[in-house]
Design an enzyme around this catalytic site. Structure first.
Site, mmCIF file in Angstrom:
data_model
loop_
_atom_site.group_PDB
_atom_site.id
_atom_site.type_symbol
_atom_site.label_atom_id
_atom_site.label_comp_id
_atom_site.label_asym_id
_atom_site.label_seq_id
_atom_site.Cartn_x
_atom_site.Cartn_y
_atom_site.Cartn_z
ATOM 1 N N ASN A 1 0.836 -1.202 0.000
ATOM 2 C CA ASN A 1 0.000 0.000 0.000
ATOM 3 C C ASN A 1 0.869 1.250 0.000
ATOM 4 O O ASN A 1 1.958 1.263 0.569
ATOM 5 C CB ASN A 1 -0.927 0.000 1.231
ATOM 6 C CG ASN A 1 -1.850 -1.202 1.240
ATOM 7 O OD1 ASN A 1 -2.132 -1.780 0.185
ATOM 8 N ND2 ASN A 1 -2.283 -1.614 2.413
ATOM 9 N N VAL A 2 0.363 2.271 -0.636
ATOM 10 C CA VAL A 2 1.116 3.540 -0.728
ATOM 11 C C VAL A 2 0.491 4.611 0.164
ATOM 12 O O VAL A 2 0.900 5.765 0.133
ATOM 13 C CB VAL A 2 1.154 4.037 -2.196
ATOM 14 C CG1 VAL A 2 1.904 3.047 -3.072
ATOM 15 C CG2 VAL A 2 -0.247 4.283 -2.762
ATOM 16 N N HIS B 1 5.825 -0.522 -2.630
ATOM 17 C CA HIS B 1 5.369 0.234 -3.800
ATOM 18 C C HIS B 1 5.463 1.729 -3.583
ATOM 19 O O HIS B 1 4.880 2.510 -4.323
ATOM 20 C CB HIS B 1 3.925 -0.180 -4.169
ATOM 21 C CG HIS B 1 3.846 -1.595 -4.664
ATOM 22 N ND1 HIS B 1 2.657 -2.263 -4.858
ATOM 23 C CD2 HIS B 1 4.815 -2.494 -4.970
ATOM 24 C CE1 HIS B 1 2.900 -3.489 -5.284
ATOM 25 N NE2 HIS B 1 4.204 -3.661 -5.346
ATOM 26 N N CYS C 1 21.237 21.952 -9.949
ATOM 27 C CA CYS C 1 20.243 23.045 -10.032
ATOM 28 C C CYS C 1 18.911 22.625 -9.407
ATOM 29 O O CYS C 1 18.183 23.434 -8.842
ATOM 30 C CB CYS C 1 20.040 23.471 -11.482
ATOM 31 S SG CYS C 1 19.524 22.138 -12.576
ATOM 32 N N CYS D 1 11.831 21.997 -11.870
ATOM 33 C CA CYS D 1 13.052 22.731 -11.533
ATOM 34 C C CYS D 1 13.057 24.050 -12.305
ATOM 35 O O CYS D 1 12.826 24.063 -13.535
ATOM 36 C CB CYS D 1 14.282 21.899 -11.914
ATOM 37 S SG CYS D 1 15.825 22.843 -11.764
ATOM 38 N N GLY E 1 -5.136 -9.029 3.417
ATOM 39 C CA GLY E 1 -5.770 -8.096 2.483
ATOM 40 C C GLY E 1 -5.064 -7.939 1.167
ATOM 41 O O GLY E 1 -4.981 -6.836 0.622
ATOM 42 N N ALA F 1 -9.420 -7.431 8.066
ATOM 43 C CA ALA F 1 -8.216 -7.027 8.808
ATOM 44 C C ALA F 1 -8.583 -6.386 10.145
ATOM 45 O O ALA F 1 -8.015 -6.723 11.189
ATOM 46 C CB ALA F 1 -7.413 -6.050 7.951
HETATM 47 N N1 APR Z 1 -9.806 -6.992 5.088
HETATM 48 C C1 APR Z 1 -8.949 -7.864 4.508
HETATM 49 N N2 APR Z 1 -8.908 -8.099 3.171
HETATM 50 C C2 APR Z 1 -9.796 -7.435 2.406
HETATM 51 C C3 APR Z 1 -10.732 -6.520 2.939
HETATM 52 C C4 APR Z 1 -10.705 -6.313 4.340
HETATM 53 N N3 APR Z 1 -11.561 -5.456 4.921
HETATM 54 N N4 APR Z 1 -11.472 -6.011 1.895
HETATM 55 C C5 APR Z 1 -11.001 -6.589 0.767
HETATM 56 N N5 APR Z 1 -10.005 -7.444 1.070
HETATM 57 C C6 APR Z 1 -9.186 -8.252 0.150
HETATM 58 C C7 APR Z 1 -9.847 -8.614 -1.162
HETATM 59 O O1 APR Z 1 -10.561 -9.824 -1.015
HETATM 60 C C8 APR Z 1 -8.623 -8.794 -2.067
HETATM 61 O O2 APR Z 1 -8.153 -10.127 -2.000
HETATM 62 O O3 APR Z 1 -8.090 -7.438 -0.193
HETATM 63 C C9 APR Z 1 -7.578 -7.875 -1.451
HETATM 64 C C10 APR Z 1 -7.277 -6.642 -2.290
HETATM 65 O O4 APR Z 1 -6.709 -7.103 -3.487
HETATM 66 P P1 APR Z 1 -6.200 -6.026 -4.574
HETATM 67 O O5 APR Z 1 -7.254 -4.989 -4.783
HETATM 68 O O6 APR Z 1 -5.674 -6.804 -5.746
HETATM 69 O O7 APR Z 1 -5.027 -5.253 -3.853
HETATM 70 P P2 APR Z 1 -3.547 -5.740 -3.711
HETATM 71 O O8 APR Z 1 -3.482 -7.220 -3.520
HETATM 72 O O9 APR Z 1 -2.916 -4.900 -2.692
HETATM 73 O O10 APR Z 1 -2.942 -5.323 -5.159
HETATM 74 C C11 APR Z 1 -1.536 -5.464 -5.317
HETATM 75 O O11 APR Z 1 -1.674 -4.263 -7.420
HETATM 76 O O12 APR Z 1 -3.209 -2.569 -7.799
HETATM 77 C C12 APR Z 1 -1.844 -2.876 -7.803
HETATM 78 O O13 APR Z 1 0.148 -1.779 -7.108
HETATM 79 C C13 APR Z 1 -1.193 -2.037 -6.763
HETATM 80 O O14 APR Z 1 -0.210 -2.626 -4.632
HETATM 81 C C14 APR Z 1 -1.256 -2.948 -5.539
HETATM 82 C C15 APR Z 1 -1.022 -4.314 -6.142
#
Ligand code: APR
Length: 242
Positions: free
Chosen positions: A102-103, A119, A134, A148, A188, A232
């Site tokens: 996460n960012v 990330h 510069c 710049c 998550g 979470a």
């Molecule tokens: N608690 C836990 N998990 C959850 C919750 C919650 N409240 N709500 C959703 N999720 C889960 C979803 O089921 C899913 O599996 O979180 C996950 C989110 O998945 P993604 O949206 O794919 O996010 P992420 O896995 O972080 O993506 C990885 O891809 O989008 C790019 O660079 C970006 O860092 C990101 C990377």
């Protein structure tokens, strides 16, 4: 659901690595990557907004999109899951390593120390070209994006865009933490994006137990010793109790 069993694994572990993704911040109301493309931005593809090519093609459009996401993320707060991790880390110095995709900076704001932000961080900027003397000689020209005043080098969000390399030091430290832990909590994340998702395999192959915390099935369920179907903010406070 084997909460007691996993609680025992947390207590028995010397080192615990935690790999988090967008779901970690979902209960904080962070607009996820896809949610942020609503309204004005809905008709742009991620490749046009979250790539260096997209930025060079239209720096102001990408800068404005990140400005909107920054404003949205500044409105949210760490949730009970972030706080549980930060508090546990304070009670057990050196035991926990938080590795995040996460960012949004929420682990850091909750008080977790030594967060490995694979990330990057949306609140930080960097120069798009290697900076010259510069570039740091005076404040950038206030523009969208700032630049710049001498050579015109542009500022860009310090996040990892599609196709870019992850920060080497953070990735190296994350791999070491995955190798050294006795337990990895995968919280998550869909497990769809590498090399971050590969860290769960590194931990498992090094003999650690892997526990997935996710309300839905994920690509990492298959490598897990235990899957806790929940969120979470509800599960982490129940797991990190001692
Ligand atoms: N608690 C836990 N998990 C959850 C919750 C919650 N409240 N709500 C959703 N999720 C889960 C979803 O089921 C899913 O599996 O979180 C996950 C989110 O998945 P993604 O949206 O794919 O996010 P992420 O896995 O972080 O993506 C990885 O891809 O989008 C790019 O660079 C970006 O860092 C990101 C990377």
């Amino acid at each position: 659901m084997n909460l007691d069993r996993v609680r025992g694994w947390v207590a028995a572990a010397g080192r615990v690595a935690v790999l988090t993704g967008a779901g970690m911040s979902q209960e904080s109301g962070v607009p996820t990557f896809r949610d942020a493309q609503t309204g004005l931005w809905a008709h742009f593809r991620p490749e046009e907004l979250a790539t260096e090519e997209g930025f060079r093609a239209d720096p102001q459009r990408v800068w404005d999109w990140y400005a909107q996401r920054r404003a949205a993320m500044a409105q949210v707060a760490p949730n009970a899951g972030h706080v549980a991790l930060a508090d546990y880390g304070r009670r057990h110095p050196g035991k926990l390593t938080v590795i995040t995709q996460n960012v949004d900076g929420l682990h850091q704001r909750a008080g977790s120390a030594g967060v490995l932000a694979l990330h990057g961080n949306i609140f930080e900027d960097r120069w798009v070209e290697p900076p010259r003397a510069c570039c740091s000689s005076r404040p950038p020209v206030e523009a969208r994006p700032p630049r710049c005043a001498v050579c015109g080098n542009l500022r860009r969000p310090a996040v990892v865009w599609f196709g870019e390399m992850l920060p080497e030091a953070a990735l190296e430290a994350a791999e070491q933490a995955a190798q050294a832990c006795q337990l990895m909590l995968v919280v998550g994340t869909s497990g769809a994006v590498y090399p971050a998702a590969g860290l769960a395999h590194v931990a498992s192959e090094a003999g650690a137990r892997v526990v997935v915390l996710n309300p839905h099935p994920s690509d990492l369920d298959s490598v897990a010793d235990e899957v806790l179907r929940g969120t979470a903010a509800t599960l982490l406070p129940k797991l990190l109790v001692d």
